[in-house]
Design a protein around this motif. Structure first.
Motif, PDB file in Angstrom:
ATOM      1  N   ALA A  33       0.834  -1.206   0.000  1.00 56.56           N
ATOM      2  CA  ALA A  33       0.000   0.000   0.000  1.00 56.56           C
ATOM      3  C   ALA A  33       0.866   1.252   0.000  1.00 56.56           C
ATOM      4  O   ALA A  33       2.003   1.260   0.473  1.00 56.56           O
ATOM      5  CB  ALA A  33      -0.918   0.003   1.214  1.00 56.56           C
ATOM      6  N   GLY A  34       0.306   2.330  -0.535  1.00 55.12           N
ATOM      7  CA  GLY A  34       0.978   3.622  -0.506  1.00 55.12           C
ATOM      8  C   GLY A  34       0.921   4.239   0.873  1.00 55.12           C
ATOM      9  O   GLY A  34       0.299   3.684   1.797  1.00 55.12           O
ATOM     10  N   ALA A 100      -1.575   7.058  -8.662  1.00 54.85           N
ATOM     11  CA  ALA A 100      -1.635   7.453 -10.073  1.00 54.85           C
ATOM     12  C   ALA A 100      -0.697   6.632 -10.940  1.00 54.85           C
ATOM     13  O   ALA A 100      -0.994   6.355 -12.111  1.00 54.85           O
ATOM     14  CB  ALA A 100      -1.304   8.941 -10.208  1.00 54.85           C
ATOM     15  N   ILE A 101       0.444   6.239 -10.365  1.00 53.53           N
ATOM     16  CA  ILE A 101       1.434   5.453 -11.091  1.00 53.53           C
ATOM     17  C   ILE A 101       1.710   4.179 -10.303  1.00 53.53           C
ATOM     18  O   ILE A 101       1.955   4.231  -9.095  1.00 53.53           O
ATOM     19  CB  ILE A 101       2.753   6.233 -11.280  1.00 53.53           C
ATOM     20  N   THR A 113      -2.321   4.704 -13.978  1.00 52.95           N
ATOM     21  CA  THR A 113      -3.562   3.972 -13.727  1.00 52.95           C
ATOM     22  C   THR A 113      -4.756   4.833 -14.129  1.00 52.95           C
ATOM     23  O   THR A 113      -5.035   5.856 -13.508  1.00 52.95           O
ATOM     24  CB  THR A 113      -3.674   3.578 -12.244  1.00 52.95           C
ATOM     25  N   ASP A 114      -5.450   4.403 -15.170  1.00 48.48           N
ATOM     26  CA  ASP A 114      -6.651   5.089 -15.646  1.00 48.48           C
ATOM     27  C   ASP A 114      -7.924   4.355 -15.240  1.00 48.48           C
ATOM     28  O   ASP A 114      -8.919   4.979 -14.880  1.00 48.48           O
ATOM     29  CB  ASP A 114      -6.632   5.218 -17.168  1.00 48.48           C
ATOM     30  N   VAL A 115      -7.882   3.036 -15.329  1.00 50.47           N
ATOM     31  CA  VAL A 115      -9.056   2.203 -15.061  1.00 50.47           C
ATOM     32  C   VAL A 115      -8.694   1.155 -14.013  1.00 50.47           C
ATOM     33  O   VAL A 115      -7.665   0.482 -14.125  1.00 50.47           O
ATOM     34  CB  VAL A 115      -9.551   1.493 -16.341  1.00 50.47           C
ATOM     35  N   SER A 116      -9.529   1.034 -12.986  1.00 46.86           N
ATOM     36  CA  SER A 116      -9.374  -0.015 -11.976  1.00 46.86           C
ATOM     37  C   SER A 116     -10.367  -1.128 -12.257  1.00 46.86           C
ATOM     38  O   SER A 116     -11.474  -0.880 -12.739  1.00 46.86           O
ATOM     39  CB  SER A 116      -9.616   0.551 -10.574  1.00 46.86           C
ATOM     40  N   SER A 155      -9.927   4.983 -12.005  1.00 47.30           N
ATOM     41  CA  SER A 155      -8.953   4.888 -10.912  1.00 47.30           C
ATOM     42  C   SER A 155      -8.911   6.151 -10.071  1.00 47.30           C
ATOM     43  O   SER A 155      -8.326   6.151  -8.979  1.00 47.30           O
ATOM     44  CB  SER A 155      -7.566   4.582 -11.478  1.00 47.30           C
ATOM     45  N   THR A 156      -9.515   7.219 -10.553  1.00 44.65           N
ATOM     46  CA  THR A 156      -9.589   8.463  -9.792  1.00 44.65           C
ATOM     47  C   THR A 156     -10.662   8.422  -8.711  1.00 44.65           C
ATOM     48  O   THR A 156     -10.761   9.347  -7.895  1.00 44.65           O
ATOM     49  CB  THR A 156      -9.905   9.631 -10.742  1.00 44.65           C
TER      50      THR A 156
END
Length: 226
Positions: A33-34, A100-101, A113-116, A155-156
């Motif tokens: 995790a971040g 984001a990355i 990351t655009d789509v989860s 992903s947003t």
């Protein structure tokens, strides 16, 4: 855009994946995790270098690539290697936004990351809780799908996994760098693509259908970010 995609995985594929996960050595999910997400992530995760990881991930990736709805909605440029997690005994994942990355340790690349995507690996009756909650401008959306089904979402989006109070929730999760990074444009292209398919079923390749198809590809050509 949120999209429920049914039957990504067949029953045979699901049985093979679950059998592999049953013999796996799981690690604490917080390890990947971040800095913000680590405070709210409480689950188990299959390490990327586990013996089963690559084999099971390849099964999921091939199934996604073969599904026309996934291709139309995500417009994938790069599909990160699918990962696997398990929630049980109150395990949950609090509100967070995906990084984001993401670095893919198997492909050795960093990807926007655009789509989860979450692919559910066991049925809702197998566990209590574990709903995926995705929030957008229209409110909170609760997702708990049958095994083999997938949910796509930007992903947003702020999202979470509710506590699992009985049984085990198994899922595969992944991210996509899309050819079209803007979610609104992806939605427009998806709607246009679905309309073209429906019109083609009734009109064949009429002049109108050919014109709409040309508009689709010209928009994709204009918006694609490769």
């Amino acid at each position: 855009m949120m999209l429920h995609i049914p039957e990504i995985l067949t029953r045979d594929q699901l049985e093979s994946i679950r059998a592999g996960l049953n013999t796996a050595s799981w690690h604490d999910g917080a390890a990947t995790a971040g800095p913000q997400a680590v405070q709210v992530k409480h689950n188990r995760q299959l390490p990327a270098d586990a013996p089963q990881s690559q084999i099971l991930a390849d099964m999921v990736t091939k199934a996604l690539k073969a599904h026309p709805l996934f291709i139309s909605a995500a417009l994938p440029h790069i599909i990160l290697t699918p990962r696997f997690n398990a929630y049980e005994g109150g395990g949950h994942y609090g509100n967070h936004v995906d990084s984001a990355i993401h670095f893919d340790p198997l492909k050795q690349i960093s990807v926007r990351t655009d789509v989860s995507c979450t692919v559910f690996l066991n049925d809702p009756e197998d566990y209590d809780g574990g709903e995926l909650i995705v929030e957008d401008t229209y409110g909170a959306h609760e997702v708990k799908l049958k095994s083999g089904d997938a949910i796509l979402y930007p992903s947003t989006s702020l999202h979470r996994v509710e506590p699992v109070t009985r049984g085990v929730r198994l899922a595969s999760f992944l991210w996509v760098q899309s050819m079209v990074r803007d979610d609104t444009r992806r939605q427009m292209l998806f709607d246009l693509d679905m309309t073209i398919l429906k019109l083609r079923q009734t009109l064949g390749d009429s002049a109108e259908v050919v014109t709409l198809t040309a508009h689709y590809h010209n928009l994709l050509r204009q918006w694609a970010d490769l």
